[in-house]
Design an enzyme around this catalytic site. Structure first.
Site, PDB file in Angstrom:
ATOM      1  N   HIS A   1      38.321  39.593  29.377  1.00 52.01           N
ATOM      2  CA  HIS A   1      37.604  38.793  28.505  1.00 52.01           C
ATOM      3  C   HIS A   1      38.408  38.430  27.110  1.00 52.01           C
ATOM      4  CE1 HIS A   1      33.643  40.010  30.677  1.00 52.01           C
ATOM      5  NE2 HIS A   1      34.071  38.643  31.131  1.00 52.01           N
TER       6      HIS A   1
ATOM      7  N   LYS B   1      21.015  37.079  36.382  1.00 47.61           N
ATOM      8  CA  LYS B   1      21.621  38.215  36.949  1.00 47.61           C
ATOM      9  C   LYS B   1      20.675  39.493  36.214  1.00 47.61           C
ATOM     10  CE  LYS B   1      26.477  36.800  36.612  1.00 47.61           C
ATOM     11  NZ  LYS B   1      27.907  37.366  35.993  1.00 47.61           N
TER      12      LYS B   1
ATOM     13  N   ARG C   1      40.573  34.813  38.312  1.00 41.37           N
ATOM     14  CA  ARG C   1      41.238  36.105  38.449  1.00 41.37           C
ATOM     15  C   ARG C   1      41.759  36.087  39.997  1.00 41.37           C
ATOM     16  NH1 ARG C   1      36.131  39.316  36.746  1.00 41.37           N
ATOM     17  NH2 ARG C   1      35.325  37.251  37.554  1.00 41.37           N
TER      18      ARG C   1
ATOM     19  N   SER D   1      33.116  42.812  34.783  1.00 41.56           N
ATOM     20  CA  SER D   1      31.925  43.538  34.086  1.00 41.56           C
ATOM     21  C   SER D   1      31.348  44.469  35.034  1.00 41.56           C
ATOM     22  CB  SER D   1      31.015  42.594  33.310  1.00 41.56           C
ATOM     23  OG  SER D   1      31.671  42.050  32.405  1.00 41.56           O
TER      24      SER D   1
HETATM   25  P1  ADP Z   1      29.874  34.582  34.161  1.00 41.63           P
HETATM   26  O1  ADP Z   1      28.614  35.359  34.163  1.00 41.63           O
HETATM   27  O2  ADP Z   1      29.756  33.411  33.506  1.00 41.63           O
HETATM   28  O3  ADP Z   1      30.910  34.633  35.248  1.00 41.63           O
HETATM   29  P2  ADP Z   1      31.202  36.669  32.942  1.00 41.63           P
HETATM   30  O4  ADP Z   1      31.162  37.300  31.606  1.00 41.63           O
HETATM   31  O5  ADP Z   1      31.340  37.561  34.058  1.00 41.63           O
HETATM   32  O6  ADP Z   1      30.433  35.498  32.981  1.00 41.63           O
HETATM   33  O7  ADP Z   1      32.848  35.941  32.906  1.00 41.63           O
HETATM   34  C1  ADP Z   1      33.108  35.035  32.082  1.00 41.63           C
HETATM   35  C2  ADP Z   1      34.429  34.278  32.240  1.00 41.63           C
HETATM   36  O8  ADP Z   1      35.393  35.298  32.353  1.00 41.63           O
HETATM   37  C3  ADP Z   1      34.531  33.891  33.757  1.00 41.63           C
HETATM   38  O9  ADP Z   1      35.405  32.553  33.621  1.00 41.63           O
HETATM   39  C4  ADP Z   1      35.282  34.789  34.296  1.00 41.63           C
HETATM   40  O10 ADP Z   1      35.952  34.480  35.454  1.00 41.63           O
HETATM   41  C5  ADP Z   1      36.156  35.382  33.156  1.00 41.63           C
HETATM   42  N1  ADP Z   1      36.797  36.718  33.417  1.00 41.63           N
HETATM   43  C6  ADP Z   1      36.117  37.955  33.656  1.00 41.63           C
HETATM   44  N2  ADP Z   1      36.819  38.902  33.994  1.00 41.63           N
HETATM   45  C7  ADP Z   1      37.913  38.584  33.451  1.00 41.63           C
HETATM   46  C8  ADP Z   1      39.167  39.299  33.408  1.00 41.63           C
HETATM   47  N3  ADP Z   1      39.160  40.676  33.729  1.00 41.63           N
HETATM   48  N4  ADP Z   1      40.246  38.471  33.159  1.00 41.63           N
HETATM   49  C9  ADP Z   1      40.263  37.315  32.707  1.00 41.63           C
HETATM   50  N5  ADP Z   1      38.815  36.493  32.831  1.00 41.63           N
HETATM   51  C10 ADP Z   1      37.952  37.287  33.319  1.00 41.63           C
END
Ligand code: ADP
Length: 161
Positions: free
Chosen positions: A17, A41, A90, A128
């Protein structure tokens, strides 16, 4: 001035992130990392915790700030004057989800563009949920999240490495 909104659950924020946020800040004048307050979630961390982790992680980084929101992402983007929504990609399953979300957002407000960053190859495998699972089972997450987030995960699961 282009404000970019980077929305997500960030439960918790990972190095993936943060990599995306830093890269977005190279392209846009201001990046607002926005923690969604009520995702459908099961969350491990409260909104206040998720915001605090990000705030500590971005300390000293110019043009990035952290906020929280509880409305439609597009409505929040309109509220803060963001013309770009940043997301990370990803793999193909991310693509399917992000593509659908982007089409919905575009339908709601065609003036707001979704800009997708290809994940840094070092973090493509990182999510996450994987971090939560590894920490819950007593594994080492120090390479995946900032130090203070790893400490919070160990506290949460009462593990000691
Ligand atoms: P959401 O519940 O909106 O998917 P996340 O916190 O899981 O929220 O992810 C937020 C954004 O960051 C999403 O676009 C996700 O694809 C991206 N993301 C999550 N992990 C990674 C990573 N390791 N590298 C790049 N982008 C990521």
């Amino acid at each position: 001035m282009t404000v970019a909104l980077y929305p997500g659950s960030f439960d918790p924020a990972t190095n993936g992130h943060l990599d995306t946020a830093v890269r977005a800040a190279r392209l846009f004048d201001e990046v607002v990392i926005a923690v969604f307050d009520r995702p459908m979630k099961n969350l491990l961390f409260s909104t206040a915790e998720r915001v605090a982790f990000l705030q500590q992680a971005i300390q000293g980084l110019p043009r990035i700030r952290v906020e929280t929101y509880a409305t439609l992402t597009v409505h929040y983007a309109q509220e803060i004057g963001a013309s770009v929504i940043v997301r990370g990609l990803r793999d193909v399953s991310d693509f399917q989800h992000e593509f659908q979300m982007a089409q919905i957002n575009q339908t709601i407000d065609p003036d707001i563009d979704v800009v997708v960053f290809m994940a840094n190859r070092k973090f493509t495998f990182l999510s996450s949920s994987a971090v939560r699972e590894i920490a819950a089972l007593g594994g080492d997450v120090s390479g995946f999240v900032p130090h203070h987030v790893a400490q919070a995960l160990y506290r949460k699961f009462q593990t000691r490495l």
